[in-house]
Each structure stands twice: as C-alpha cells, then as structure tokens.
Design a protein around this motif. Structure first.
Motif, short mmCIF file in Angstrom:
data_model
loop_
_atom_site.label_atom_id
_atom_site.label_comp_id
_atom_site.label_asym_id
_atom_site.label_seq_id
_atom_site.Cartn_x
_atom_site.Cartn_y
_atom_site.Cartn_z
N MET A 76 0.85 -1.18 0.00
CA MET A 76 0.00 0.00 0.00
C MET A 76 0.89 1.24 0.00
SD MET A 76 -3.07 0.72 2.60
CE MET A 76 -3.29 2.34 3.24
N ALA A 77 0.75 2.08 -0.98
CA ALA A 77 1.61 3.26 -1.12
C ALA A 77 1.23 4.32 -0.10
CB ALA A 77 1.49 3.82 -2.53
N GLN A 78 2.22 5.02 0.41
CA GLN A 78 1.98 6.10 1.36
C GLN A 78 1.61 7.37 0.60
OE1 GLN A 78 1.96 5.91 4.68
NE2 GLN A 78 2.37 3.73 4.54
N GLN A 79 0.67 8.11 1.12
CA GLN A 79 0.28 9.37 0.50
C GLN A 79 1.29 10.45 0.89
OE1 GLN A 79 -2.28 9.94 -1.63
NE2 GLN A 79 -2.48 7.72 -1.61
N PRO A 80 1.71 11.27 -0.07
CA PRO A 80 2.61 12.38 0.28
C PRO A 80 1.88 13.40 1.14
CG PRO A 80 1.97 12.49 -2.04
CD PRO A 80 1.39 11.23 -1.50
N MET A 81 2.62 14.08 1.98
CA MET A 81 2.05 15.06 2.89
C MET A 81 2.79 16.38 2.72
SD MET A 81 1.83 12.60 6.30
CE MET A 81 3.33 13.30 6.87
N SER A 82 2.06 17.49 2.77
CA SER A 82 2.71 18.79 2.67
C SER A 82 3.19 19.25 4.04
CB SER A 82 1.76 19.83 2.06
OG SER A 82 0.60 19.94 2.86
N GLN A 83 2.63 18.68 5.12
CA GLN A 83 3.05 19.03 6.48
C GLN A 83 3.24 17.76 7.29
OE1 GLN A 83 -0.14 21.59 7.87
NE2 GLN A 83 1.25 23.33 7.73
N LEU A 84 4.18 17.82 8.21
CA LEU A 84 4.41 16.70 9.12
C LEU A 84 3.37 16.70 10.23
CD1 LEU A 84 8.27 17.02 9.44
CD2 LEU A 84 7.03 15.13 8.39
N PRO A 85 3.16 15.56 10.86
CA PRO A 85 2.27 15.54 12.03
C PRO A 85 2.81 16.46 13.13
CG PRO A 85 2.86 13.30 11.35
CD PRO A 85 3.70 14.24 10.55
N ALA A 86 1.93 17.01 13.93
CA ALA A 86 2.34 17.89 15.03
C ALA A 86 3.29 17.14 15.95
CB ALA A 86 1.12 18.35 15.80
N GLY A 87 4.36 17.82 16.36
CA GLY A 87 5.30 17.23 17.30
C GLY A 87 6.38 16.37 16.66
N ALA A 88 6.45 16.31 15.32
CA ALA A 88 7.49 15.52 14.66
C ALA A 88 8.85 16.16 14.95
CB ALA A 88 7.25 15.46 13.16
N SER A 89 9.85 15.32 15.20
CA SER A 89 11.18 15.85 15.49
C SER A 89 12.18 15.40 14.43
CB SER A 89 11.64 15.40 16.88
OG SER A 89 11.66 13.99 16.94
N GLU A 90 13.13 16.27 14.14
CA GLU A 90 14.16 15.99 13.13
C GLU A 90 15.25 15.12 13.75
OE1 GLU A 90 17.47 18.53 10.67
OE2 GLU A 90 15.52 19.46 11.01
N VAL A 91 15.67 14.08 13.01
CA VAL A 91 16.76 13.22 13.47
C VAL A 91 17.73 12.99 12.31
CG1 VAL A 91 15.44 12.02 15.26
CG2 VAL A 91 15.45 11.11 12.96
N GLN A 92 19.00 12.80 12.64
CA GLN A 92 20.03 12.50 11.65
C GLN A 92 20.47 11.06 11.85
OE1 GLN A 92 21.79 14.57 9.31
NE2 GLN A 92 20.15 16.04 9.60
N ILE A 93 20.39 10.25 10.78
CA ILE A 93 20.83 8.86 10.86
C ILE A 93 21.72 8.60 9.66
CG2 ILE A 93 20.10 6.45 10.91
CD1 ILE A 93 17.45 7.43 12.16
#
Length: 112
Positions: free
Chosen positions: A1-18
């Motif tokens: 099942m393909a994920q729908q693109p989003m123009s905004q992240l969910p509230a509270g999303a945090s940036e991580v570097q991996i």
C-alpha cells in the motif's frame, strides 16, 4: 500500500540525523522530505545494522591486531565509540559535537 505524500508533518514531529540523512520522527513513523515535489513521504524505520555488520565483517581479521595508524585494537576503538555514544545521548541537542569530542579524547587517552 503506497503512502500518501504530505505537505506538512504531524504535530510534534522531530528531526533526526541517521547516517548523514535527515528524517523526521513522529510516534512509530519516519518521514523524509523530497525537494523535487516539496512533500514529505513516510519511509521504513532507518536502520544502521547492515552498515555495522559490514564494518565488523571487513575488519574481523584485525580483531586481535592493532589498526593501522592508530596503534589501537578494534575493541579499544569500539569501546571509545560506545562511551562517546553514551555521553552524546545525554545531550541530544549537542549530541554530535559531544560524540566527536568524547571519541577524540578517548582515543588520545589510549594512545598516550
């Protein structure tokens, strides 16, 4: 099942570097930004296990020898990496800087 693109992240999303890539993390989900489309896409949870396995296998023959240029064994270097990771996890906002400083100090101490 393909994920729908989003123009905004969910509230509270945090940036991580991996492994040098930027992801955004929210709950159990990870997202990446596509500059061409300007949209966020949900991606599988990033993993570093394959990279770690590849490194340990390629240097397996050096386990009891010193690594060229360092005079240290692979176990000593891994110990410094683990100690630096523990320290950097304590301060997530400065984690990468703390990791580098702690790792370098550990290596210097072992080389003296």
């Amino acid at each position: 099942m393909a994920q729908q693109p989003m123009s905004q992240l969910p509230a509270g999303a945090s940036e991580v570097q991996i492994l040098g890539k930027t992801y955004w993390h929210s709950g159990d989900n990870f997202y990446q930004f596509n500059e061409e489309t300007g949209m966020f896409y949900q991606v599988p949870q990033p993993t570093v296990q394959a990279h770690k396995d590849r490194i340990s296998q390629s240097h397996m023959y050096q386990r009891s020898q010193t690594l060229p240029g360092t005079g240290l064994t692979g176990d000593q270097i891994e110990g410094c990496r683990n100690a630096a990771a523990d320290k950097s996890n304590e301060v997530p906002n400065r984690g990468s800087q703390v990791y580098i400083n702690e790792y370098n100090a550990c290596i210097r101490d072992l080389q003296q």
